[in-house]
Design a protein around this motif. Structure first.
Motif, PDB file in Angstrom:
ATOM      1  N   ALA A 118       0.743  -1.116   0.514  1.00 53.51           N
ATOM      2  CA  ALA A 118       0.219  -0.286  -0.435  1.00 53.51           C
ATOM      3  C   ALA A 118       0.834   1.247   0.257  1.00 53.51           C
ATOM      4  N   ASP A 119       0.274   2.542  -0.656  1.00 53.50           N
ATOM      5  CA  ASP A 119       0.655   3.791  -0.520  1.00 53.50           C
ATOM      6  C   ASP A 119       0.602   4.275   0.573  1.00 53.50           C
ATOM      7  N   LEU A 120       1.751   4.486   1.577  1.00 56.86           N
ATOM      8  CA  LEU A 120       0.971   5.135   2.590  1.00 56.86           C
ATOM      9  C   LEU A 120       1.159   6.729   2.379  1.00 56.86           C
ATOM     10  N   ALA A 122      -0.707   8.444   1.291  1.00 60.94           N
ATOM     11  CA  ALA A 122      -2.340   8.911   1.121  1.00 60.94           C
ATOM     12  C   ALA A 122      -2.524   9.172   2.846  1.00 60.94           C
ATOM     13  N   CYS A 123      -1.476   8.894   3.647  1.00 61.30           N
ATOM     14  CA  CYS A 123      -2.094   9.828   4.662  1.00 61.30           C
ATOM     15  C   CYS A 123      -0.811  10.712   5.406  1.00 61.30           C
ATOM     16  N   GLU A 124      -1.557  11.831   5.703  1.00 60.11           N
ATOM     17  CA  GLU A 124      -0.815  12.568   6.383  1.00 60.11           C
ATOM     18  C   GLU A 124       0.216  12.552   7.299  1.00 60.11           C
ATOM     19  N   ASP A 125      -0.213  11.944   8.065  1.00 63.11           N
ATOM     20  CA  ASP A 125       1.366  11.965   9.478  1.00 63.11           C
ATOM     21  C   ASP A 125       2.386  11.508   8.731  1.00 63.11           C
ATOM     22  N   VAL A 126       1.747  10.297   7.962  1.00 62.95           N
ATOM     23  CA  VAL A 126       3.498   9.908   7.596  1.00 62.95           C
ATOM     24  C   VAL A 126       4.424  10.627   6.426  1.00 62.95           C
ATOM     25  N   VAL A 127       3.791  11.057   5.509  1.00 64.19           N
ATOM     26  CA  VAL A 127       4.152  12.937   4.986  1.00 64.19           C
ATOM     27  C   VAL A 127       5.071  13.406   5.669  1.00 64.19           C
ATOM     28  N   ALA A 128       4.034  13.963   6.345  1.00 65.67           N
ATOM     29  CA  ALA A 128       4.520  15.141   7.792  1.00 65.67           C
ATOM     30  C   ALA A 128       5.603  14.402   8.669  1.00 65.67           C
ATOM     31  N   ALA A 129       6.350  12.897   8.986  1.00 63.33           N
ATOM     32  CA  ALA A 129       7.263  12.375   9.739  1.00 63.33           C
ATOM     33  C   ALA A 129       8.664  12.133   9.216  1.00 63.33           C
ATOM     34  N   ALA A 318       5.547  -2.546   6.443  1.00 64.28           N
ATOM     35  CA  ALA A 318       5.566  -1.742   5.524  1.00 64.28           C
ATOM     36  C   ALA A 318       3.525  -2.157   5.783  1.00 64.28           C
ATOM     37  N   VAL A 319       2.358  -1.859   5.272  1.00 63.82           N
ATOM     38  CA  VAL A 319       1.511  -2.159   5.012  1.00 63.82           C
ATOM     39  C   VAL A 319       1.030  -2.673   3.775  1.00 63.82           C
ATOM     40  N   THR A 330      -1.333   2.697  10.267  1.00 59.45           N
ATOM     41  CA  THR A 330      -0.027   4.079   9.540  1.00 59.45           C
ATOM     42  C   THR A 330       0.710   3.980  11.252  1.00 59.45           C
ATOM     43  N   LYS A 331      -0.545   4.744  12.124  1.00 53.38           N
ATOM     44  CA  LYS A 331      -1.047   5.393  13.079  1.00 53.38           C
ATOM     45  C   LYS A 331       0.141   4.354  13.812  1.00 53.38           C
ATOM     46  N   PHE A 332       0.406   2.608  13.812  1.00 52.70           N
ATOM     47  CA  PHE A 332       0.899   2.097  15.044  1.00 52.70           C
ATOM     48  C   PHE A 332       2.328   2.130  14.333  1.00 52.70           C
TER      49      PHE A 332
END
Length: 443
Positions: A118-120, A122-129, A318-319, A330-332
């Motif tokens: 999966a493309d992570l 898509a989750c804002e928290d991932v990009v911000a990290a 990875a997811v 992704t939170k975990f």
């Protein structure tokens, strides 16, 4: 920092392979966007996570206690190339893969080429990290794409020499600083009834780390085609060197992480291990009777005065495609690989060397390690990490390449061929695999 260069070189090559293989970043097999899936679930979620990291169940339990609505069920297995990756591929094909999986950086591209991740992004928290991670490790999980993210970096694996300092001292053997001195020490240790080290035939990542240290390279990509060369000069030198040690019975060949392997170290039959930082836990758990008798030194060099280190491993979380809970997964994964509590726990249970910049300043990394006689062993690995060549490129089908090399190596140690012949054969099969997957190869 110098690691960024490797991220660019590796990433561009991997992205080229993926694009040429017909996979489109950020879309599913039906062309739908991954972005639509990164939304919170309406109710309680239970995630499935497969890993081989020691103590990972206890770390997940810490998360579960604080997050009743996002529970993580952990399944453990052998390290990736020893069976877990094959299980992942089978599960993806059957449509029953776990939500999350432990995948080393060198294997990520193999799963991406199969459209299993999966493309992570898509989750804002991932990009911000992104800025929280050492740049080259983030480059490993983007696979060179400008927007895609296919895992959360966890650790890196700079290599050094774990050795039985008590046995070396008792037998008047100096710690080798060159590979020439290494063989001379191996002769003395064999005469004393032991083996200097164990040569891995199953986990080829170790051999790749030796090649990496010698500035070798198995893959290159010009943006259009792949070049595959598993027998370059550096690799040939490494293969011939270890073949000599094998031929002269100077190293053992016990299957790694088996009871036989553990007993060899616990009994003092094998005196050292050329391994990555995480190997500190493998020795401590496998050879508990030897506590306090080990030390860590820099890897031997091919030239006196050299300052080069190899890298073995380094993982991401990875997811998998098919997970219905990208948001929760992704939170975990972010908590597991960025929070001080999780990173400290992982370091203590598995000697994980964090991929985050803040993680490198954990108090646990500054302390002396009791099993290693109180030596602050992470100082050695910090120096080694800065000496890893940033330009080593992974190919797009590393799980297949490793499997084929391993098959050959296991035969070679019984006298059926040589290590170099195994590499030549694996090179041919790798080229055939790439062509079968419509990935262009330079002739």
């Amino acid at each position: 920092m110098q690691h960024t260069k490797r991220a660019v070189a590796t990433g561009v090559a991997l992205l080229s392979a993926i694009a040429l293989a017909g996979c489109t970043a950020g879309s599913g097999t039906d062309g739908s966007a991954d972005a639509a899936t990164c939304t919170p679930a309406d109710g309680k979620v239970t995630l499935e996570f497969t890993s081989w990291i020691p103590g990972i169940e206890d770390v997940a339990a810490m998360w579960n206690e604080e997050n009743p609505d996002i529970q993580v069920k952990v399944q453990t297995g052998p390290n990736g190339n020893s069976g877990t990756y094959q299980s992942f591929f089978s599960q993806l094909k059957a449509g029953n893969a776990p939500d999350l999986g432990q995948i080393e950086y060198d294997a990520l591209s193999s799963f991406r080429v199969q459209d299993g991740l999966a493309d992570l992004s898509a989750c804002e928290d991932v990009v911000a990290a992104e800025d929280e991670f050492i740049p080259w490790t983030w480059g490993q999980v983007t696979l060179g794409s400008e927007d895609g993210v296919y895992g959360i970096p966890q650790d890196s694996g700079p290599m050094a020499l774990f050795y039985r300092s008590d046995l070396f001292e008792a037998n008047g053997i100096d710690v080798p600083t060159t590979w020439e001195e290494y063989k001379a020490a191996a002769v003395k240790i064999r005469a004393a009834g032991g083996y200097f080290t164990d040569f891995s035939t199953a986990d080829i990542n170790q051999f790749a780390g030796f090649v990496w240290q010698n500035n070798g390279g198995w893959f290159a990509n010009d943006g259009e085609k792949w070049t595959v060369d598993l027998t370059d000069d550096a690799t040939t030198q490494v293969a011939d060197y270890w073949q000599e040690l094998l031929d002269e019975d100077l190293v053992s060949t016990y299957p790694a992480w088996t009871e036989e392997w553990n007993n060899a170290y616990n009994s003092g039959e094998v005196w050292s291990w050329n391994s990555a930082v995480w190997g500190a836990n493998s020795i401590a758990s496998g050879a508990p009777d030897t506590a306090g008798k080990w030390s860590v030194a820099a890897s031997p060099q091919w030239e006196a005065g050299g300052t080069s280190s190899g890298n073995w491993g380094g993982s991401s979380v990875a997811v998998f495609k098919g997970s219905e809970h990208l948001y929760e997964a992704t939170k975990f994964a972010l908590w597991l690989n960025t929070s001080d509590e999780a990173l400290t726990a992982l370091n203590k249970s598995a000697n994980i060397y964090p991929a985050t910049t803040d993680g490198l300043n954990l108090a646990s990394l500054k302390e002396g390690v009791e099993f290693y006689g109180g030596q602050p062993i992470y100082d050695v690995f910090a120096e080694a990490a800065a000496q890893v060549n940033p330009d080593f490129v992974w190919g797009p089908t590393m799980t297949q390449t490793y499997a084929d090399v391993s098959d050959g190596f296991q035969k070679a140690v019984t006298g059926q061929g040589t290590l170099l012949e195994s590499l030549k054969s694996a090179q041919e099969s790798t080229i055939s695999t790439l062509k079968a997957q419509a990935i262009p190869v330079a002739e």
